[in-house]
Design a protein around this motif. Structure first.
Motif, PDB file in Angstrom:
ATOM      1  N   GLU A 302       0.790  -1.231   0.000  1.00  0.00           N
ATOM      2  CA  GLU A 302       0.000   0.000   0.000  1.00  0.00           C
ATOM      3  C   GLU A 302       0.823   1.283   0.000  1.00  0.00           C
ATOM      4  O   GLU A 302       0.316   2.338   0.381  1.00  0.00           O
ATOM      5  N   ASP A 303       2.091   1.214  -0.406  1.00  0.00           N
ATOM      6  CA  ASP A 303       2.831   2.464  -0.572  1.00  0.00           C
ATOM      7  C   ASP A 303       2.472   3.137  -1.904  1.00  0.00           C
ATOM      8  O   ASP A 303       2.680   4.331  -2.076  1.00  0.00           O
ATOM      9  N   PHE A 304       1.940   2.356  -2.836  1.00  0.00           N
ATOM     10  CA  PHE A 304       1.465   2.893  -4.120  1.00  0.00           C
ATOM     11  C   PHE A 304       2.525   3.706  -4.861  1.00  0.00           C
ATOM     12  O   PHE A 304       2.219   4.722  -5.489  1.00  0.00           O
ATOM     13  N   GLU A 305       3.782   3.286  -4.730  1.00  0.00           N
ATOM     14  CA  GLU A 305       4.820   3.834  -5.596  1.00  0.00           C
ATOM     15  C   GLU A 305       4.876   2.996  -6.875  1.00  0.00           C
ATOM     16  O   GLU A 305       4.238   1.942  -6.969  1.00  0.00           O
ATOM     17  N   LEU A 306       5.638   3.482  -7.863  1.00  0.00           N
ATOM     18  CA  LEU A 306       5.863   2.667  -9.054  1.00  0.00           C
ATOM     19  C   LEU A 306       7.229   1.993  -8.944  1.00  0.00           C
ATOM     20  O   LEU A 306       8.176   2.559  -8.392  1.00  0.00           O
ATOM     21  N   VAL A 307       7.300   0.758  -9.441  1.00  0.00           N
ATOM     22  CA  VAL A 307       8.560   0.027  -9.546  1.00  0.00           C
ATOM     23  C   VAL A 307       8.813  -0.146 -11.042  1.00  0.00           C
ATOM     24  O   VAL A 307       7.981  -0.719 -11.754  1.00  0.00           O
ATOM     25  N   LEU A 308       9.940   0.382 -11.514  1.00  0.00           N
ATOM     26  CA  LEU A 308      10.208   0.450 -12.951  1.00  0.00           C
ATOM     27  C   LEU A 308      11.523  -0.257 -13.274  1.00  0.00           C
ATOM     28  O   LEU A 308      12.484  -0.174 -12.500  1.00  0.00           O
ATOM     29  N   CYS A 309      11.569  -0.943 -14.395  1.00  0.00           N
ATOM     30  CA  CYS A 309      12.821  -1.524 -14.890  1.00  0.00           C
ATOM     31  C   CYS A 309      13.142  -0.851 -16.218  1.00  0.00           C
ATOM     32  O   CYS A 309      12.324  -0.887 -17.150  1.00  0.00           O
ATOM     33  N   LEU A 310      14.342  -0.255 -16.304  1.00  0.00           N
ATOM     34  CA  LEU A 310      14.734   0.440 -17.535  1.00  0.00           C
ATOM     35  C   LEU A 310      16.256   0.548 -17.602  1.00  0.00           C
ATOM     36  O   LEU A 310      16.932   0.307 -16.591  1.00  0.00           O
ATOM     37  N   PRO A 311      16.792   0.870 -18.773  1.00  0.00           N
ATOM     38  CA  PRO A 311      18.248   0.953 -18.913  1.00  0.00           C
ATOM     39  C   PRO A 311      18.854   1.941 -17.908  1.00  0.00           C
ATOM     40  O   PRO A 311      18.246   2.955 -17.586  1.00  0.00           O
ATOM     41  N   LEU A 312      20.079   1.629 -17.457  1.00  0.00           N
ATOM     42  CA  LEU A 312      20.695   2.338 -16.334  1.00  0.00           C
ATOM     43  C   LEU A 312      20.781   3.851 -16.533  1.00  0.00           C
ATOM     44  O   LEU A 312      20.424   4.611 -15.632  1.00  0.00           O
ATOM     45  N   LEU A 313      21.247   4.305 -17.715  1.00  0.00           N
ATOM     46  CA  LEU A 313      21.428   5.751 -17.904  1.00  0.00           C
ATOM     47  C   LEU A 313      20.105   6.497 -17.781  1.00  0.00           C
ATOM     48  O   LEU A 313      20.015   7.531 -17.137  1.00  0.00           O
TER      49      LEU A 313
END
Lengths: 364, 364
Positions: A302-313
């Protein structure tokens, strides 16, 4: 003390009339609501059911807060897809002795959360039931090339969280056992309780990603214009839509561990999360210690943040723009499994599994 | 006898996995479902909540039938707006001891009703609750100039029903008291029970109205071409979208009386309904008499036909096209009030009111 006005006393039509004041006039009064969408966008739909005694209780949740959190949870799902909200529907199941004020409080909470995003309640249904429950369906729209799916992660991606974790669970614990929070100062206590009662869906991240992607597009166009200096100058230098950087995304409504596990499962990758990189609210570790803080961050939900995976730069640029609380917490791997690791090698590596997370029926 | 497999036994994830087989693969597994809409169309959204013991019960409703009727009710709301369906979401609240087969039956019923219209279940939520309930939200799309609103009726419009009324209530009565239906032959009994258990949303009417309007457009274009015979012949003679005849519309889910009353209220008109013109299933009046048949048609509900107000000539053309059961049942008036009248003047005029209809909380 006057007696509480109940739903039964004013009837379905009476209640509907009161609730319609929370909805735009032009969307009420037909078999269904009609909304305008922007050409070329895809429709995004998500739904949630909240039940009295399971998802909220009078002990920790006013009806305003229940409404706010229901709206936030659904807007968060839209944000996780990269979508902007269009509207939501509310299906209410109510015992006849429910106070009218409780229902109006729910709608006040819903509209308070929705109003910064100009998102209307576009309809609903009310019916009698022995148990109070609230079913919300939210819909939004997204340009097809900006949809963020769970399955888009590739090995070697940075894993970004858009803010601190564990705050909502900490706030809930303080509400349930006020003596627990006595060692905190009033401000810190208020921040944690606020995180639980009034979580913010991260639609601002969607907007920011849109801007970042437009800047990238302008940069690329400028470079193109330099190389094509001999071409006629008829091409205007205006932003135009370009495919976003590939981004896998999910919200952390069921905890950070669940989000990373789901992203990895959908994308066919593994992950390594660095203990020291997981961001907590500042007051948390001094108060409950690192192990409890980690547990609440990973499994509290329930923190409702987004968790994103993307290139490092790109991830580094994004984290810098997001500021407070945002962090790169780990990396995706070819090797399967999601591991919590300690770069100082003081604590042994620990594998995270879905079973440790919250399960609605498993807990019965 | 083997023991029934319960929801609690397989857990939320186990149940989700089974239910996903009813959903399109590409719409499952993200925070929200993504759907493509056609450019220039408006989004139409409607929602319904069904509660065990209120809207369905094991005595009269298998879970397949409950699913079918839930889908039909929502598709009917879309049809009433002139929309074609895009998809629906299902929010389930389930006691832990609910049989998995019951839930799968619900989904079988939903998909059986949806499949002729190629409408997918695009997502949902499952949660634990002491009471079983089902919240459905359906969304569809419509060309803006083809939206049918309740408020579009004008005095002097013909009032059209797209089929017979009273059938669903008759079917319910037979299910509740089988001895009642003993004087009916098996075919008639089956037809009435079918009307209750498997109502048909009138999306075919939306399609027909689209065709009728296109024919009108071609006619008008042909006339235009004759007048503009000197113009270059470059204009192709193809159908093009034109505004529909102005049509007010509502479905008769809460009974024919309720639909006419709501249409009149929204449009600021009155109405006169002719007793002898209200269409019943053929077996009804010989079986229960005209007064009981009228009562079931006006107040029984759940026939899920459309009630339309439109100019007389268009109404006659429509009724002819629709065939079986469709009829002009009355006319809208400048004078307020909805009256049931008898052209033979044998029965006195009777004013219909909303209070006679079904009220969820008033009935508690």
């Amino acid at each position: 003390m006057g007696q509480l006005l109940t739903v039964q006393a004013i009837g379905e039509q009476g209640l509907l009339k009161r609730l319609q004041s929370f909805c735009p006039v032009d969307l009420v009064g037909d078999d269904a609501a009609v909304l305008t969408t922007q050409p070329g966008r895809s429709l995004v739909v998500t739904t949630d059911v909240l039940v009295d005694g399971v998802h909220f209780s009078n002990q920790t949740t006013s009806s305003e807060d229940a409404g706010w959190r229901a709206a936030a949870a659904n807007l968060s799902d839209l944000a996780a897809m990269g979508a902007t909200p269009l509207g939501l529907t509310v299906g209410l199941s109510l015992p006849g002795d429910t106070a009218v004020d409780w229902v109006e409080g729910l709608y006040r909470g819903l509209t308070a959360c929705l109003s910064p995003y100009k998102t209307p309640i576009v309809g609903g249904d009310i019916c009698r039931s022995p148990v109070l429950s609230v079913a919300i369906t939210a819909f939004g729209e997204v340009e097809p090339n900006r949809i963020m799916r769970r399955s888009a992660a590739r090995p070697g991606d940075a894993i970004v969280v858009t803010g601190v974790h564990g705050a909502s669970k900490a706030g809930l614990e303080i509400l349930l056992q006020p003596e627990l929070g006595r060692s905190l100062n009033a401000d810190d206590r208020a921040i944690l309780i606020q995180a639980h009662q009034r979580p913010q869906p991260r639609l601002d991240v969607v907007e920011l990603l849109g801007e970042l992607s437009q800047e990238t597009a302008i940069d690329q166009q400028r470079k193109g214009d330099v190389r094509k200096a001999q071409s006629p100058p008829s091409l205007p230098l205006t932003p135009y839509p370009s495919p976003l950087t590939r981004i896998a995304s999910m919200d952390s409504s069921d905890g950070l561990a669940d989000a990373v596990l789901q992203l990895c499962r959908a994308s066919g990758v593994g992950a390594r999360l660095e203990r020291s990189q997981i961001p907590f609210p500042p007051a948390l570790t001094p108060w409950v210690g690192i192990e409890q803080a980690l547990d609440w961050a990973l499994y509290g939900g329930e923190d409702f943040e987004l968790v994103l995976c993307l290139p490092l730069l790109k991830a580094q640029a994004l984290v810098q723009q997001l500021g407070k609380g945002a962090a790169i917490v780990g990396i995706t791997t070819t090797a399967p499994g999601v591991w919590l690791v300690d770069k100082t090698q003081t604590v042994p590596e620990q594998q995270l599994t879905l079973e440790q997370g919250f399960q609605h029926f498993g807990a019965v």
